[in-house]
Design a protein around this motif. Structure first.
Motif, PDB file in Angstrom:
ATOM      1  N   PHE A 141      -3.343  -4.535  11.340  1.00  0.00           N
ATOM      2  CA  PHE A 141      -2.325  -2.799  11.382  1.00  0.00           C
ATOM      3  C   PHE A 141      -2.979  -2.724   9.703  1.00  0.00           C
ATOM      4  CE2 PHE A 141      -0.118  -4.661  14.255  1.00  0.00           C
ATOM      5  CZ  PHE A 141       0.424  -3.052  15.399  1.00  0.00           C
ATOM      6  N   THR A 142      -3.062  -1.837   9.730  1.00  0.00           N
ATOM      7  CA  THR A 142      -2.867  -1.335   7.694  1.00  0.00           C
ATOM      8  C   THR A 142      -1.486  -0.456   7.700  1.00  0.00           C
ATOM      9  OG1 THR A 142      -4.524   0.903   8.153  1.00  0.00           O
ATOM     10  CG2 THR A 142      -5.329  -0.794   7.627  1.00  0.00           C
ATOM     11  N   ALA A 143      -1.489   0.162   6.395  1.00  0.00           N
ATOM     12  CA  ALA A 143      -0.316   0.572   6.115  1.00  0.00           C
ATOM     13  C   ALA A 143       0.109   1.907   6.536  1.00  0.00           C
ATOM     14  CB  ALA A 143       0.460   0.214   4.107  1.00  0.00           C
ATOM     15  N   LEU A 144       0.980   2.823   6.870  1.00  0.00           N
ATOM     16  CA  LEU A 144       0.948   3.922   6.922  1.00  0.00           C
ATOM     17  C   LEU A 144       0.062   5.026   5.726  1.00  0.00           C
ATOM     18  CD1 LEU A 144       4.439   4.285   8.534  1.00  0.00           C
ATOM     19  CD2 LEU A 144       2.840   3.529   9.291  1.00  0.00           C
ATOM     20  N   ASP A 145      -0.203   6.359   6.596  1.00  0.00           N
ATOM     21  CA  ASP A 145      -0.767   7.430   5.038  1.00  0.00           C
ATOM     22  C   ASP A 145       0.451   7.690   3.839  1.00  0.00           C
ATOM     23  OD1 ASP A 145      -2.535   9.287   4.572  1.00  0.00           O
ATOM     24  OD2 ASP A 145      -0.464  10.114   5.334  1.00  0.00           O
ATOM     25  N   GLY A 146       0.040   7.496   2.983  1.00  0.00           N
ATOM     26  CA  GLY A 146       0.836   7.925   2.035  1.00  0.00           C
ATOM     27  C   GLY A 146       1.644   6.952   1.526  1.00  0.00           C
TER      28      GLY A 146
END
Length: 380
Positions: A141-146
């Motif tokens: 996973f990557t982090a969330l938008d923002g």
């Protein structure tokens, strides 16, 4: 006067898994290459898939069990008019069930098939380029938008051995090692693509199925909000299947037509394939709400706030897997770029294509719908 020399041999591409959603797109794309089209051959297991390949001017080759290695090689050779393969594409999924041991054997059998085909081809003077499909879920996973720590996954990002894709991931790493070893008869590239959509939509059809089932549950007069139990900032990075297929072709043409220097630049490498930008769940969910007649979309709700008919669907595997994937490397090395509209930008057309495929009884639609209740095999 002596007779004219025979025309140069047309380059060949064998797609292992050509009846699959991505595999069929790749087989078609190889027939549109520059400076010279490839002759496409598709290895399939279902006789019912042969007609659609033949209609697309792809030579179907009906194979048997991967475990029966010698018989499978003999069958391929008997059904094709060549044993010289410029490109071999592996575009098949993991084995269905059976545990880690069965999964490992599955990929051993696929590699043995590639080695057998390559040995015969190399003996005839053509060293194949093997494009081995893995997937961007290899990175996790990557982090969330923002989020301040959001960054794209690149080819150098750490790998995460999620149980659903561990076998495929390790097979991809192994094929690179085998190709580099002394005595190898082939070169290899590992391709990690994001999820794909378009036509019958592959697993993105699960998103459309969710929206339609939600709309049906609400009825024509009750579609106030299309709700999702996932954060609206979730990063969704996918691309049209035709753009993805052209990415495979760009790597193949670089190796086959680009000369020794270009071939050396691409072989032994990993390449991501992703769209020019990511979308967020808010973008996709808002477009879905508009398309299916809802007044608005809501995100991050509790499980009990969605209709029971959709609560158990496996859509979360797609919508909750936040991931931004960088594809600068393939763009720089081959000049490839994606052209099709993003999913949220052309949703009405993609919905219509999906529903037409379902109405026509396209087999992959039914298979995805069967699996939507769980997550087994739901990879890019």
């Amino acid at each position: 006067m002596p007779p004219p020399p025979p025309p140069p041999r047309a380059p060949t591409a064998l797609i292992i898994g050509a009846s699959g959603f991505l595999g069929s797109a790749i087989a078609n794309a190889f027939q549109r290459t520059e400076p010279q089209p490839f002759r496409s051959y598709g290895l399939i297991r279902r006789p019912s898939a042969a007609a659609s390949l033949a209609a697309a001017e792809i030579t179907p080759i009906l194979g048997g069990a991967l475990s029966d290695r010698s018989a499978l090689l003999a069958s391929i050779q008997s059904q094709s008019d060549t044993v010289l393969w410029d490109v071999i594409v592996v575009s098949i999924s993991s084995s269905r069930g059976g545990g880690a041991e069965v999964e490992a054997q599955h990929w051993d059998d696929v590699l043995a098939l590639v080695q057998g085909l390559s040995k015969t081809s190399a003996a005839g003077g053509v060293r194949p380029l093997v494009l081995w499909s893995s997937g961007c879920k290899d990175y996790g996973f990557t982090a969330l938008d923002g989020d301040p720590d959001l960054a794209p996954h690149t080819e150098t990002s750490p790998l995460v051995r999620h149980p659903l894709i561990k076998g495929r991931l390790e097979a991809a790493l192994r094929v690179l090692d085998v190709a580099k070893a002394d005595g190898s008869d082939f070169d290899a590239i590992v391709v990690r693509a994001t999820s794909v959509y378009g036509y019958s939509s592959s697993y993105y059809g699960a998103i459309l199925t969710y929206a339609q089932a939600y709309a049906d549950a609400e009825g024509a007069g009750g579609r106030e909000a299309l709700r999702f139990t996932v954060d609206k900032r979730t990063v969704l990075h996918a691309l049209h299947v035709d753009d993805c297929a052209e990415g495979y072709v760009s790597l193949a043409t670089a190796a086959v037509f680009g000369g020794a220097e270009k071939r050396a630049e691409v072989v032994g490498e990993v390449f991501n394939i992703s769209a020019r930008r990511y979308e967020t769940l808010e973008e996709v969910g808002t477009a879905l709400a508009r398309e299916y007649g809802f007044q608005t979309a809501e995100f991050g709700v509790q499980d009990g706030e969605v209709p029971s008919v959709v609560a158990g669907m496996g859509y979360k595997f797609l919508l909750a897997w936040s991931q931004w994937v960088g594809s600068d490397k393939i763009r720089r090395v081959t000049g490839w770029r994606d052209r099709r509209p993003l999913f949220s930008e052309n949703l009405h057309v993609y919905r219509a294509a999906y529903e037409a495929a379902a109405e026509a009884g396209v087999e992959s639609v039914g298979k995805i719908r069967e699996r939507i209740g769980g997550t087994r095999g739901m990879d890019s």
